[in-house]
Write a protein that holds these residues in place. Structure first.
Motif, PDB file in Angstrom:
ATOM      1  N   GLN A   8       0.851  -1.191   0.000  1.00 24.56           N
ATOM      2  CA  GLN A   8       0.000   0.000   0.000  1.00 24.56           C
ATOM      3  C   GLN A   8       0.888   1.243   0.000  1.00 24.56           C
ATOM      4  OE1 GLN A   8      -2.937  -1.138   3.237  1.00 24.56           O
ATOM      5  NE2 GLN A   8      -4.257  -0.270   1.648  1.00 24.56           N
ATOM      6  N   LEU A   9       0.408   2.254  -0.692  1.00 25.60           N
ATOM      7  CA  LEU A   9       1.153   3.503  -0.763  1.00 25.60           C
ATOM      8  C   LEU A   9       1.124   4.221   0.579  1.00 25.60           C
ATOM      9  CD1 LEU A   9      -0.196   4.836  -4.187  1.00 25.60           C
ATOM     10  CD2 LEU A   9       2.000   3.730  -3.757  1.00 25.60           C
ATOM     11  N   ASN A  10       2.226   4.881   0.885  1.00 30.04           N
ATOM     12  CA  ASN A  10       2.315   5.714   2.074  1.00 30.04           C
ATOM     13  C   ASN A  10       1.763   7.094   1.698  1.00 30.04           C
ATOM     14  OD1 ASN A  10       3.736   7.947   3.566  1.00 30.04           O
ATOM     15  ND2 ASN A  10       4.431   6.195   4.783  1.00 30.04           N
ATOM     16  N   PRO A  11       0.721   7.568   2.389  1.00 35.46           N
ATOM     17  CA  PRO A  11       0.095   8.842   1.999  1.00 35.46           C
ATOM     18  C   PRO A  11       1.046  10.032   2.001  1.00 35.46           C
ATOM     19  CG  PRO A  11      -1.254   7.709   3.633  1.00 35.46           C
ATOM     20  CD  PRO A  11       0.030   6.945   3.520  1.00 35.46           C
ATOM     21  N   TYR A  48       3.293   7.057  -9.200  1.00 35.99           N
ATOM     22  CA  TYR A  48       4.141   6.730  -8.054  1.00 35.99           C
ATOM     23  C   TYR A  48       4.252   5.213  -7.882  1.00 35.99           C
ATOM     24  CZ  TYR A  48       6.004   6.806  -3.289  1.00 35.99           C
ATOM     25  OH  TYR A  48       6.771   6.620  -2.173  1.00 35.99           O
ATOM     26  N   ALA A  49       3.128   4.528  -7.993  1.00 33.73           N
ATOM     27  CA  ALA A  49       3.145   3.065  -7.870  1.00 33.73           C
ATOM     28  C   ALA A  49       4.003   2.441  -8.972  1.00 33.73           C
ATOM     29  CB  ALA A  49       1.725   2.513  -7.914  1.00 33.73           C
ATOM     30  N   CYS A 119      -4.794   5.878  -0.960  1.00 32.08           N
ATOM     31  CA  CYS A 119      -3.789   5.025  -0.310  1.00 32.08           C
ATOM     32  C   CYS A 119      -4.449   3.955   0.551  1.00 32.08           C
ATOM     33  CB  CYS A 119      -2.830   5.862   0.533  1.00 32.08           C
ATOM     34  SG  CYS A 119      -1.701   6.864  -0.446  1.00 32.08           S
ATOM     35  N   ARG A 120      -5.533   4.305   1.181  1.00 37.14           N
ATOM     36  CA  ARG A 120      -6.255   3.345   2.024  1.00 37.14           C
ATOM     37  C   ARG A 120      -6.887   2.239   1.185  1.00 37.14           C
ATOM     38  NH1 ARG A 120     -10.781   5.995   5.547  1.00 37.14           N
ATOM     39  NH2 ARG A 120     -11.976   5.816   3.638  1.00 37.14           N
ATOM     40  N   GLN A 121      -7.341   2.579  -0.018  1.00 39.27           N
ATOM     41  CA  GLN A 121      -8.063   1.621  -0.863  1.00 39.27           C
ATOM     42  C   GLN A 121      -7.157   0.821  -1.790  1.00 39.27           C
ATOM     43  OE1 GLN A 121     -11.428   0.921  -0.714  1.00 39.27           O
ATOM     44  NE2 GLN A 121     -10.930  -0.728  -2.118  1.00 39.27           N
TER      45      GLN A 121
END
Length: 167
Positions: A8-11, A48-49, A119-121
């Motif tokens: 998961q991405l870091n916000p 970014y991903a 980021c949460r999803q």
């Protein structure tokens, strides 16, 4: 039975990446926003991903987009429209500037919260080469044209210049 580890991405890191990347791709992102109804935060998150070599899938992308629709349509876009219409109001330059700056600050807060929701999803798997932006074009029901191919190259070239260690 083996399971694939998801990422998961870091916000905060996504926000810093976006602040570094956006000035270089602003025109392209706004063109996609206006012409294809793309979401700039989704574009930046997917860039970014890809930079991290993380791949999402069509279902997860659709779920992430749905996660931000209420905030985007009921707050972010309204703030943007208000900011764009200030010039037509009977205000002096100082009043226009002050109002525009305050609306922009609030709009940026909404954009940052959109990224936090994304980021949460979003979930990703580590891959050799990610192609999330192409998934997004498919999600937008766009056919890959020469112009869109050039845009993808531009997005990826700018993204590649952002040092990840500094984020």
């Amino acid at each position: 039975m083996s399971t694939v580890a998801t990422q998961q991405l870091n916000p905060e890191q996504l926000w810093q990446f976006s602040l570094a990347c956006y000035p270089e791709v602003k025109e392209l992102c706004l063109r996609w926003q206006d012409k294809y109804h793309a979401n700039v935060n989704v574009i930046l998150a997917l860039c970014y991903a890809e930079r991290l070599a993380w791949q999402t899938n069509q279902d997860n992308l659709a779920a992430a987009i749905l996660e931000i629709v209420p905030l985007n349509s009921q707050v972010t876009q309204i703030l943007r429209q208000c900011r764009q219409h200030i010039a037509g109001l009977p205000l002096d330059n100082t009043q226009q500037s002050q109002l525009k700056q305050n609306l922009l600050s609030t709009e940026l807060i909404a954009e940052q919260i959109e990224q936090q929701l994304l980021c949460r999803q979003f979930t990703f798997t580590k891959v050799t080469t990610a192609d999330n932006l192409m998934l997004y074009l498919q999600q937008l029901d766009l056919t890959l044209t020469e112009a869109l191919s050039a845009d993808l190259i531009d997005l990826r070239q700018v993204s590649a210049q952002i040092p990840l260690g500094a984020l």
